[in-house]
Design an enzyme around this catalytic site. Sequence first.
Site, PDB file in Angstrom:
ATOM      1  NE  ARG A 224      -4.214  -0.799   0.074  1.00 10.43           N
ATOM      2  CZ  ARG A 224      -4.687  -2.000  -0.706  1.00 10.43           C
ATOM      3  NH1 ARG A 224      -3.954  -2.235  -1.507  1.00 10.43           N
ATOM      4  NH2 ARG A 224      -5.941  -2.627  -0.641  1.00 10.43           N
TER       5      ARG A 224
ATOM      6  CG  HIS B 230      -3.492  -0.065  -6.569  1.00 10.44           C
ATOM      7  ND1 HIS B 230      -3.620   0.383  -5.397  1.00 10.44           N
ATOM      8  CD2 HIS B 230      -3.849  -1.222  -6.264  1.00 10.44           C
ATOM      9  CE1 HIS B 230      -4.109  -0.479  -4.642  1.00 10.44           C
ATOM     10  NE2 HIS B 230      -4.037  -1.420  -4.921  1.00 10.44           N
TER      11      HIS B 230
HETATM   12  P1  NDP Z   1      -2.326 -11.174   4.641  1.00 10.82           P
HETATM   13  O1  NDP Z   1      -3.173 -10.801   5.826  1.00 10.82           O
HETATM   14  O2  NDP Z   1      -2.438 -12.596   4.275  1.00 10.82           O
HETATM   15  O3  NDP Z   1      -0.610 -11.012   5.114  1.00 10.82           O
HETATM   16  C1  NDP Z   1      -0.144  -9.782   5.740  1.00 10.82           C
HETATM   17  C2  NDP Z   1       1.264 -10.145   6.386  1.00 10.82           C
HETATM   18  O4  NDP Z   1       1.721  -8.855   6.627  1.00 10.82           O
HETATM   19  C3  NDP Z   1       1.238 -11.226   7.235  1.00 10.82           C
HETATM   20  O5  NDP Z   1       2.313 -11.975   7.296  1.00 10.82           O
HETATM   21  C4  NDP Z   1       1.508 -10.255   8.477  1.00 10.82           C
HETATM   22  O6  NDP Z   1       2.247 -10.744   9.780  1.00 10.82           O
HETATM   23  C5  NDP Z   1       2.316  -9.030   8.105  1.00 10.82           C
HETATM   24  N1  NDP Z   1       2.162  -7.952   8.786  1.00 10.82           N
HETATM   25  C6  NDP Z   1       1.070  -7.054   9.240  1.00 10.82           C
HETATM   26  N2  NDP Z   1       1.403  -6.073   9.908  1.00 10.82           N
HETATM   27  C7  NDP Z   1       2.451  -6.275  10.207  1.00 10.82           C
HETATM   28  C8  NDP Z   1       3.553  -5.528  11.031  1.00 10.82           C
HETATM   29  N3  NDP Z   1       3.256  -4.572  11.646  1.00 10.82           N
HETATM   30  N4  NDP Z   1       4.914  -5.789  11.043  1.00 10.82           N
HETATM   31  C9  NDP Z   1       5.244  -7.126  10.332  1.00 10.82           C
HETATM   32  N5  NDP Z   1       4.619  -7.843   9.494  1.00 10.82           N
HETATM   33  C10 NDP Z   1       3.213  -7.386   9.396  1.00 10.82           C
HETATM   34  O7  NDP Z   1      -2.516 -10.351   3.468  1.00 10.82           O
HETATM   35  P2  NDP Z   1      -2.182 -10.543   1.732  1.00 10.82           P
HETATM   36  O8  NDP Z   1      -0.926 -11.298   1.855  1.00 10.82           O
HETATM   37  O9  NDP Z   1      -3.305 -11.325   1.467  1.00 10.82           O
HETATM   38  O10 NDP Z   1      -1.969  -9.134   1.217  1.00 10.82           O
HETATM   39  C11 NDP Z   1      -0.974  -8.264   1.906  1.00 10.82           C
HETATM   40  C12 NDP Z   1      -1.391  -6.856   1.491  1.00 10.82           C
HETATM   41  O11 NDP Z   1      -1.003  -6.936  -0.032  1.00 10.82           O
HETATM   42  C13 NDP Z   1      -2.793  -6.416   1.461  1.00 10.82           C
HETATM   43  O12 NDP Z   1      -3.183  -5.827   2.581  1.00 10.82           O
HETATM   44  C14 NDP Z   1      -2.971  -4.997   0.426  1.00 10.82           C
HETATM   45  O13 NDP Z   1      -2.399  -4.145   0.906  1.00 10.82           O
HETATM   46  C15 NDP Z   1      -1.720  -5.617  -0.524  1.00 10.82           C
HETATM   47  N6  NDP Z   1      -2.370  -5.789  -1.976  1.00 10.82           N
HETATM   48  C16 NDP Z   1      -2.060  -5.092  -3.107  1.00 10.82           C
HETATM   49  C17 NDP Z   1      -2.447  -5.243  -4.290  1.00 10.82           C
HETATM   50  C18 NDP Z   1      -2.214  -4.523  -5.324  1.00 10.82           C
HETATM   51  O14 NDP Z   1      -2.617  -4.695  -6.538  1.00 10.82           O
HETATM   52  N7  NDP Z   1      -1.181  -3.671  -5.350  1.00 10.82           N
HETATM   53  C19 NDP Z   1      -3.651  -6.443  -4.574  1.00 10.82           C
HETATM   54  C20 NDP Z   1      -3.763  -7.227  -3.440  1.00 10.82           C
HETATM   55  C21 NDP Z   1      -3.164  -6.961  -1.922  1.00 10.82           C
HETATM   56  P3  NDP Z   1       1.660 -12.120  10.498  1.00 10.82           P
HETATM   57  O15 NDP Z   1       1.513 -13.165   9.591  1.00 10.82           O
HETATM   58  O16 NDP Z   1       2.033 -12.136  11.597  1.00 10.82           O
HETATM   59  O17 NDP Z   1       0.092 -11.800  10.739  1.00 10.82           O
HETATM   60  C1  OXD Z   2      -6.169  -5.387  -2.886  1.00  8.48           C
HETATM   61  C2  OXD Z   2      -5.866  -4.283  -4.099  1.00  8.48           C
HETATM   62  O1  OXD Z   2      -6.120  -5.183  -1.966  1.00  8.48           O
HETATM   63  O2  OXD Z   2      -6.036  -4.719  -5.241  1.00  8.48           O
HETATM   64  O3  OXD Z   2      -6.517  -6.385  -3.253  1.00  8.48           O
HETATM   65  O4  OXD Z   2      -5.226  -3.407  -3.765  1.00  8.48           O
END
Ligand code: NDP
Ligand code: OXD
Length: 313
Positions: free
Chosen positions: A228, A276
């Site tokens: 993000r 994005h």
């Molecule tokens: P998940 O919830 O499966 O994974 C998030 C990961 O981030 C977990 O490993 C979590 O740790 C870690 N995390 C969260 N907070 C912290 C922190 N403070 N410090 C360290 N690690 C942290 O999410 P997804 O993998 O499904 O998606 C991740 C992100 O990708 C979404 O939230 C979105 O913002 C972004 N995204 C972007 C897209 C794009 O087109 N650019 C498309 C889809 C998603 P833990 O395992 O310990 O919970």
């Molecule tokens: C998502 C994105 O969060 O597209 O899936 O950013």
Amino acid sequence: MSILVAMPGYDPSRWVDALRRGAPERPVATQAARGDPSIRYAVAWKQPEGLLASFPNLSAVFSLGAGVDHILRDPTLPDVPVVRVVADDLTERMSEYVAWRVLDHFRRGMTYRRQQARAIWNERPQPVARDVTVGIMGLGVLGQDAARKLSALGFRIAGWSRTAKEVAGIATFAGDDGLGPFLAETDVLVVLLPATAETRGILSSALFARCKRRTPLGEAPVLVNAGRGSLQREADILRALDEGRLSEASLDVFEEEPLPASSALWRHPRVFVTPHAAAVSEPEALVPPMLRQMDAFERGEPLRHLVDREAGY
Ligand code: NDP
Ligand code: OXD
């Protein structure tokens, strides 16, 4: 039992069509009168503040994406379950983006494109993947899939998450204490973190100062952010590139989207910008599991892929 599709500023027609095709018995609305008691579910992307709170019979909110910051930022969000996207289609798209950007930087795509523009024939030193560590911030659904695919290409993988994890074939690190050792391993920094209060601004000068100074590519680490925009301080990224703390960057997300034409990121020779678009949400792939969840919920089964509102993701 109506479904509201709330995605202001975006064309909802493909979502509405997919919902109607998948569940002809469920009325689907794009504009609902505030307070409409027939609205049971909302399928949302950046819904207007206060809208969801007005529906007295709302049972659940389905995010159109994996990220949910755009839903949770509404301080009036009612206390109903929020479901996020976890789907192979979206995961595969993200891993394609990550593999593409890592390979392009690693195989010196930016340098060779600059050279081609000036007809320069100059072979650059090229390490092999097994000598390069890709460090993935965010070891969730997307981070772990990208890790598996990059690992299959031969890269060493390090992963950083909030809570400690064990993942086969990956050196894992967690929390504040794990960040320094994680960065000390990392040659290409891939960011797949959610936007939360804790992660805001994490990609800052303070973090870049803790990164390696030299990698097997001979230069400072590369940054790839598809998490993000709120994670990054764009002025700090530009400074790090110009001061040699970062060598190159691929950015898919921005502090302000669309990225303003005035941003220096558009013109920086070592920055690759995508709008994005790393992993788009495809209604044909994402609506069927949403409808299955609604059916299951109505049979009394628990919803899956629920958001932890306290943690913010
Ligand atoms: P998940 O919830 O499966 O994974 C998030 C990961 O981030 C977990 O490993 C979590 O740790 C870690 N995390 C969260 N907070 C912290 C922190 N403070 N410090 C360290 N690690 C942290 O999410 P997804 O993998 O499904 O998606 C991740 C992100 O990708 C979404 O939230 C979105 O913002 C972004 N995204 C972007 C897209 C794009 O087109 N650019 C498309 C889809 C998603 P833990 O395992 O310990 O919970
Ligand atoms: C998502 C994105 O969060 O597209 O899936 O950013």
